[in-house]
Scaffold this motif. Structure first.
Motif, PDB file in Angstrom:
ATOM      1  N   ARG A  25       0.822  -1.209   0.000  1.00  0.00           N
ATOM      2  CA  ARG A  25       0.000   0.000   0.000  1.00  0.00           C
ATOM      3  C   ARG A  25       0.858   1.262   0.000  1.00  0.00           C
ATOM      4  N   ALA A  26       0.542   2.161  -0.913  1.00  0.00           N
ATOM      5  CA  ALA A  26       1.259   3.434  -1.014  1.00  0.00           C
ATOM      6  C   ALA A  26       0.750   4.421   0.031  1.00  0.00           C
ATOM      7  N   THR A  27       1.704   5.156   0.611  1.00  0.00           N
ATOM      8  CA  THR A  27       1.372   6.211   1.571  1.00  0.00           C
ATOM      9  C   THR A  27       2.346   7.371   1.358  1.00  0.00           C
ATOM     10  N   SER A  28       2.020   8.510   1.930  1.00  0.00           N
ATOM     11  CA  SER A  28       2.963   9.612   1.857  1.00  0.00           C
ATOM     12  C   SER A  28       4.021   9.509   2.960  1.00  0.00           C
ATOM     13  N   ARG A  29       3.667   8.813   4.061  1.00  0.00           N
ATOM     14  CA  ARG A  29       4.608   8.645   5.172  1.00  0.00           C
ATOM     15  C   ARG A  29       4.495   7.218   5.712  1.00  0.00           C
ATOM     16  N   VAL A  30       5.625   6.682   6.152  1.00  0.00           N
ATOM     17  CA  VAL A  30       5.636   5.309   6.659  1.00  0.00           C
ATOM     18  C   VAL A  30       4.784   5.154   7.922  1.00  0.00           C
ATOM     19  N   ASP A  31       4.666   6.209   8.708  1.00  0.00           N
ATOM     20  CA  ASP A  31       3.892   6.085   9.950  1.00  0.00           C
ATOM     21  C   ASP A  31       2.386   5.955   9.696  1.00  0.00           C
ATOM     22  N   GLU A  32       1.982   6.001   8.432  1.00  0.00           N
ATOM     23  CA  GLU A  32       0.581   5.757   8.082  1.00  0.00           C
ATOM     24  C   GLU A  32       0.284   4.261   7.976  1.00  0.00           C
ATOM     25  N   LEU A  33       1.318   3.419   8.015  1.00  0.00           N
ATOM     26  CA  LEU A  33       1.138   1.970   7.961  1.00  0.00           C
ATOM     27  C   LEU A  33       0.887   1.427   9.366  1.00  0.00           C
ATOM     28  N   SER A  34       0.010   0.438   9.452  1.00  0.00           N
ATOM     29  CA  SER A  34      -0.286  -0.175  10.755  1.00  0.00           C
ATOM     30  C   SER A  34       0.561  -1.422  10.956  1.00  0.00           C
ATOM     31  N   LEU A  38      15.499  -1.270   3.515  1.00  0.00           N
ATOM     32  CA  LEU A  38      15.792   0.161   3.519  1.00  0.00           C
ATOM     33  C   LEU A  38      15.029   0.812   4.660  1.00  0.00           C
ATOM     34  N   GLY A  39      15.701   0.949   5.767  1.00  0.00           N
ATOM     35  CA  GLY A  39      15.096   1.434   7.001  1.00  0.00           C
ATOM     36  C   GLY A  39      14.835   0.261   7.929  1.00  0.00           C
ATOM     37  N   LYS A  40      14.701   0.573   9.214  1.00  0.00           N
ATOM     38  CA  LYS A  40      14.526  -0.481  10.220  1.00  0.00           C
ATOM     39  C   LYS A  40      13.087  -0.970  10.346  1.00  0.00           C
ATOM     40  N   ALA A  41      12.117  -0.204   9.894  1.00  0.00           N
ATOM     41  CA  ALA A  41      10.708  -0.504  10.174  1.00  0.00           C
ATOM     42  C   ALA A  41      10.271  -1.876   9.682  1.00  0.00           C
ATOM     43  N   ALA A  42      10.544  -2.194   8.434  1.00  0.00           N
ATOM     44  CA  ALA A  42      10.088  -3.473   7.883  1.00  0.00           C
ATOM     45  C   ALA A  42      10.820  -4.640   8.527  1.00  0.00           C
ATOM     46  N   TYR A  43      12.132  -4.521   8.668  1.00  0.00           N
ATOM     47  CA  TYR A  43      12.877  -5.635   9.259  1.00  0.00           C
ATOM     48  C   TYR A  43      12.457  -5.853  10.711  1.00  0.00           C
ATOM     49  N   LYS A  44      12.235  -4.778  11.424  1.00  0.00           N
ATOM     50  CA  LYS A  44      11.788  -4.888  12.814  1.00  0.00           C
ATOM     51  C   LYS A  44      10.436  -5.606  12.877  1.00  0.00           C
ATOM     52  N   ALA A  45       9.522  -5.237  12.006  1.00  0.00           N
ATOM     53  CA  ALA A  45       8.199  -5.862  11.985  1.00  0.00           C
ATOM     54  C   ALA A  45       8.287  -7.327  11.562  1.00  0.00           C
ATOM     55  N   PHE A  46       9.099  -7.616  10.567  1.00  0.00           N
ATOM     56  CA  PHE A  46       9.191  -8.973  10.036  1.00  0.00           C
ATOM     57  C   PHE A  46       9.980  -9.909  10.956  1.00  0.00           C
ATOM     58  N   THR A  69      16.364   5.962   2.111  1.00  0.00           N
ATOM     59  CA  THR A  69      16.800   7.101   1.289  1.00  0.00           C
ATOM     60  C   THR A  69      15.706   8.148   1.078  1.00  0.00           C
ATOM     61  N   SER A  70      14.563   7.944   1.697  1.00  0.00           N
ATOM     62  CA  SER A  70      13.466   8.903   1.559  1.00  0.00           C
ATOM     63  C   SER A  70      13.925  10.300   1.938  1.00  0.00           C
ATOM     64  N   GLY A  71      13.423  11.276   1.214  1.00  0.00           N
ATOM     65  CA  GLY A  71      13.720  12.665   1.546  1.00  0.00           C
ATOM     66  C   GLY A  71      13.185  13.058   2.921  1.00  0.00           C
ATOM     67  N   LEU A  72      12.231  12.283   3.444  1.00  0.00           N
ATOM     68  CA  LEU A  72      11.704  12.552   4.778  1.00  0.00           C
ATOM     69  C   LEU A  72      12.652  12.075   5.864  1.00  0.00           C
ATOM     70  N   ASN A  73      13.619  11.244   5.516  1.00  0.00           N
ATOM     71  CA  ASN A  73      14.596  10.742   6.489  1.00  0.00           C
ATOM     72  C   ASN A  73      15.717  11.765   6.626  1.00  0.00           C
TER      73      ASN A  73
END
Length: 166
Positions: free
Chosen positions: A72-81, A107-115, A141-145
């Protein structure tokens, strides 16, 4: 919708967290103006030139592929549950098992942490394999990071590039 760019036996599958809205809209990975992925990939030695997002499939020519942890596409990763990551895990594991890359670079810790269900994640190579592939966690590499400058990103990715050359 963003389509995976994957073939069997790649050196690395780079795994973004999820598509940004622009990438999902135009169908090309890391196409947001502020995303530094293609520049970092080139400057860290993965590619001999900077690939343009519209030519994202050419990454296969270098032995690398692209996917996302959550579709699912979002503008920010924190929109994912948490549930979206949980629901995506089996599909993701099946993909890695089928295509058998040598490395999966999150790319980033969020997915690996969840998985991985680990509370603390370190940058770099992980101690366990992920569906037969060595796992590596790189800064997003997101510009938001804003926690990582371009130079910081290039340094991290270059370290990974050098490690996989051995």
């Amino acid at each position: 919708m963003l389509t995976d760019i994957i073939i069997h036996d790649l050196d690395v599958i780079f795994c973004g967290i999820n598509p940004g809205l622009k990438s999902a809209d135009d169908g090309h990975h890391f196409s947001g103006r502020s995303n530094r992925f293609w520049r970092v990939l080139h400057q860290s030695g993965f590619t001999p030139y900077e690939i343009e997002a519209v030519n994202d499939t050419s990454i296969l020519d270098f032995g690398y592929g692209l996917t996302t942890a959550v579709a699912r596409a979002t503008s920010r990763v924190d929109e994912l549950s948490k549930e979206e990551f949980d629901d995506s895990l089996e599909v993701f594991k099946a993909k890695i098992t089928e295509f058998q890359p040598k490395y999966v670079a999150f790319l980033g810790k969020a997915a690996y942490k969840a998985f991985s269900k680990k509370k603390e994640i370190v940058w770099g190579q992980q101690s366990e394999v992920f569906c037969g592939a060595k796992a590596w966690v790189l800064p997003n590499t997101s510009g938001l990071n804003r926690g990582f400058s371009l130079d910081d990103l290039v340094t991290s990715y270059r370290e990974f590039h050098l490690a996989i050359q051995k």
